[in-house]
Design an enzyme around this catalytic site. Sequence first.
Site, mmCIF file in Angstrom:
data_model
loop_
_atom_site.group_PDB
_atom_site.id
_atom_site.type_symbol
_atom_site.label_atom_id
_atom_site.label_comp_id
_atom_site.label_asym_id
_atom_site.label_seq_id
_atom_site.Cartn_x
_atom_site.Cartn_y
_atom_site.Cartn_z
ATOM 1 N N LYS A 1 2.061 1.042 1.330
ATOM 2 C CA LYS A 1 1.054 0.301 2.091
ATOM 3 C C LYS A 1 0.532 1.186 3.224
ATOM 4 O O LYS A 1 1.329 1.838 3.914
ATOM 5 C CB LYS A 1 1.687 -0.976 2.659
ATOM 6 C CG LYS A 1 0.706 -1.918 3.349
ATOM 7 C CD LYS A 1 1.404 -3.174 3.872
ATOM 8 C CE LYS A 1 0.432 -4.215 4.380
ATOM 9 N NZ LYS A 1 1.093 -5.430 4.880
ATOM 10 N N SER B 1 -1.279 -9.755 3.139
ATOM 11 C CA SER B 1 -2.087 -8.587 3.408
ATOM 12 C C SER B 1 -1.765 -7.389 2.515
ATOM 13 O O SER B 1 -2.606 -6.510 2.347
ATOM 14 C CB SER B 1 -1.907 -8.163 4.860
ATOM 15 O OG SER B 1 -0.594 -7.688 5.096
ATOM 16 N N SER C 1 3.015 -11.696 4.017
ATOM 17 C CA SER C 1 2.198 -10.610 3.469
ATOM 18 C C SER C 1 2.845 -9.791 2.354
ATOM 19 O O SER C 1 2.182 -8.941 1.763
ATOM 20 C CB SER C 1 1.764 -9.667 4.585
ATOM 21 O OG SER C 1 0.699 -10.221 5.303
#
Lengths: 491, 101
Positions: free
Chosen positions: A76, A156, A180
């Site tokens: 990420k 997210s 997330s």
Amino acid sequence: MNLPASISEARARLADRTLSANELVRAELKAMAAARPLNAFITETPEIALAMAGESDRRLARGEARALEGIPLAIKDLFCTKGVLTTAASHILDGFQPTYESTVTRKLWEAGAILLGKTNLDEFAMGSSNESSHYGPVKSPWRRAGDNRPLTPGGSSGGSAAAVAAGLALGATGTDTGGSIRQPAAVSGVVGLKPTYGRCSRWGIVAFASSLDQAGPFARNVRDAAVLLRSMAGFDPQDSTSADRPVPDYELACERPARGIKVGVPGEYRVAGMPPEIEALWQRGCDWLKAAGAEVVEVSLPHTKYALPAYYIVAPAEASSNLARYDGVRYGLRVPGEDIQQMYEKTRAAGFGCEVRRRVLIGTYVLSAGYYDAYYVKAQKLRRLIKQDFQAAFGRVDAILTPTTPGPAFALGEKADDPIAMYLNDVFTVTANLAGLPGISVPAGLSADGLPLGLQLLGPAFAEETILTLAAELERAASFTARPEPWWRLP
Amino acid sequence: MPANKPSEIDTATVRRIARLARIAVKDAELPALAKELGGILAWVAVLDEVDTAAVAPMASVHDEVLRWREDRVTDGGYSADIVANAPAQEAGFFAVPKVVE
């Protein structure tokens, strides 16, 4: 070459030399490049990946393989990676190349894992659909049956979830501040694990809400998530809230029987308007665990309905403080002004997107003189009540079973105009962040229109092993084998 | 709702908050932002249903006190790294517009 279906399979094939790290990485890089229509990656790092694969092959040849030797991962783009662009999907971090490595990624590289690239996310991890990314939304690899409209991969950590779901990486890292990791895992049909607060170091991860943020893995199956967590977790003196306790062999927990484990089902999660297919999935989950010898009982978490509003005070408050550092002085974007105040204001106006601006303003408001007690302190008090609800429940049960999300993936744009409708995606996940507890989402079925749905297991602090045991049981019972059709593949 | 919570957010308040947050907001954006922020603040006001007079606020799930460490320098000595990403630097320092006349 057939790509391995899991980290376990890749490890076995790398160990018996029927597959080299170089071959595996080349195949993943090809899949990643062919999947650019998904927009799952902000930065691809093929040169780094091939260099790391070379080192892995040398170690494999010498019989010196480490725990994740040669395993390609997607990271990420909230984890700082030394010398590699790190954006948090924000315009304000334009061009930022950290001069240091986050603890979690350092530990993964030390275990022999390979960096494929940095995945797309909601800006500063603020969002549930990936639509707030400065780099445009990730498209889910999944589509509704008979409908070509692009769907959200969740957020997210949407790029990480999409990369694992589409077979572009064997695993990925995410961060979970309000759901997330678990929410995108659920709507993308992969496993996502949020560990106990303090289990993985936050050092070198771009901060959103420091008392809630926690890193964790995405994987194709529960065992792979356990393998990744073992290498990501551990004490780090550079994070003052890092837990100084040993890291168990989480993989072993996936083998243990679920017999005798007490699982609670919280009545308060039966929210008004819950779609019948979600309720049915939850019931099936209960039945599967009962069939495996677990005992399923009702529990009460009375303050559940206050979790999301409390979160939307605490998280923006912490964000407004953490994001004060983006001022055009030390890194990223600078927009000149007539004086330094104007430079700050213009830089932040240009650099932050709508959702980030909204949360910084809300956070500033609830922390401002006159409102601090009425909003921020009030939310902190509710946070304690929510934690106490879990403490009481975990006096009676070993784990809690809930749906992960209120529904399957929605179409991009469908909820973009209503922030509160968007926030409701996290209604079942946000409680674990407020209470600091571990949670895992397991793919458990398909919606009527053919989209993945997940079940969530929550445990007491540092009971990752219990939820992994139960998650492995759910995974066996659900035997979720659906995969998205690769419509995205470029010729 | 307690007296210290306004029932809605006006544009002057948004302008003040944006100034505190150091984010330039155009006048034309103020009404829409006021409505949006007001909506969120109205939604979180549900917390007032709960009597929390006897509840201590919780800032962190960590109940334990922060760890102590030896008081010695364990970091530093890489100033070039610190300014490496600065939009403007001079002689190893961050450069900003003039702040002192």
